[in-house]
Design an enzyme around this catalytic site. Structure first.
Site, PDB file in Angstrom:
ATOM      1  N   HIS A  62      -2.103 -15.770  51.270  1.00 50.33           N
ATOM      2  CA  HIS A  62      -1.271 -15.757  52.341  1.00 50.33           C
ATOM      3  C   HIS A  62      -0.667 -17.276  52.640  1.00 50.33           C
ATOM      4  O   HIS A  62      -0.012 -17.271  53.393  1.00 50.33           O
ATOM      5  CB  HIS A  62      -2.152 -15.683  53.738  1.00 50.33           C
ATOM      6  CG  HIS A  62      -3.391 -16.793  53.678  1.00 50.33           C
ATOM      7  ND1 HIS A  62      -4.466 -16.764  53.126  1.00 50.33           N
ATOM      8  CD2 HIS A  62      -3.575 -17.814  54.552  1.00 50.33           C
ATOM      9  CE1 HIS A  62      -5.126 -17.836  53.099  1.00 50.33           C
ATOM     10  NE2 HIS A  62      -4.716 -18.345  54.273  1.00 50.33           N
ATOM     11  N   HIS A  77       2.673 -21.006  54.848  1.00 51.49           N
ATOM     12  CA  HIS A  77       1.463 -20.136  55.405  1.00 51.49           C
ATOM     13  C   HIS A  77       2.223 -18.916  56.145  1.00 51.49           C
ATOM     14  O   HIS A  77       2.981 -18.903  56.971  1.00 51.49           O
ATOM     15  CB  HIS A  77       1.014 -20.917  56.395  1.00 51.49           C
ATOM     16  CG  HIS A  77      -0.475 -20.536  56.762  1.00 51.49           C
ATOM     17  ND1 HIS A  77      -0.579 -19.310  57.570  1.00 51.49           N
ATOM     18  CD2 HIS A  77      -1.551 -20.783  56.359  1.00 51.49           C
ATOM     19  CE1 HIS A  77      -1.833 -19.010  57.692  1.00 51.49           C
ATOM     20  NE2 HIS A  77      -2.635 -19.802  57.049  1.00 51.49           N
TER      21      HIS A  77
END
Length: 145
Positions: A62, A77
């Protein structure tokens, strides 16, 4: 032309720019990890927001760390509260050590992930182009480190 891009942070995806303070995560909204930008994505492909080298790929896929040419670390992110998804909605397209340019494909993600953040680790941005929600295109300059 390259000189101006070396310190720039560019939109990693088409979508809506959102001020960091409006992100639904206090760590990012309060800039605990550093200043940055956020975009609510309109597509699944996430591209590099900076020129640099991939330093880190988080195991759950992620997030990626990129070292800019001047040594600044930038975190890309994807989504909020995505660690528990164990990488399921993400397909990483780069590996550690890869050199990236602005627009180099980094990852594909399922768009239920609500926001893509670009954080200058431990830094304040020297300038930001937008202060309110604004539609942006991938590759548009959003800020400078």
């Amino acid at each position: 032309m390259l000189f101006g891009k070396k310190k720039g942070i560019f939109a990693p995806v088409d979508g809506t720019f959102v001020p960091l303070a409006e992100v639904n995560d206090p760590v990012f909204a309060q800039k605990m990890m550093g200043d940055g930008v956020a975009v609510i994505p309109d597509s699944d492909e996430i591209t590099s927001p900076v020129i640099g080298t991939i330093q880190t790929i988080i195991e759950q896929k992620h997030a990626l760390g990129i070292i800019m040419e001047g040594g600044q670390e930038v975190l890309v992110h994807m989504g909020i509260d995505t660690v528990e998804l164990a990488g399921e909605p993400f397909d990483i397209l780069v590996k550690v050590g890869d050199r990236v340019e602005i627009g180099t494909p980094l990852a594909r993600m399922k768009r239920q992930e609500t926001v893509v953040l670009v954080i200058a680790a431990g830094e304040q941005l020297s300038s930001s182009k937008f202060t309110t929600r604004t539609m942006v295109e991938r590759g548009a300059e959003l800020a400078k480190v």
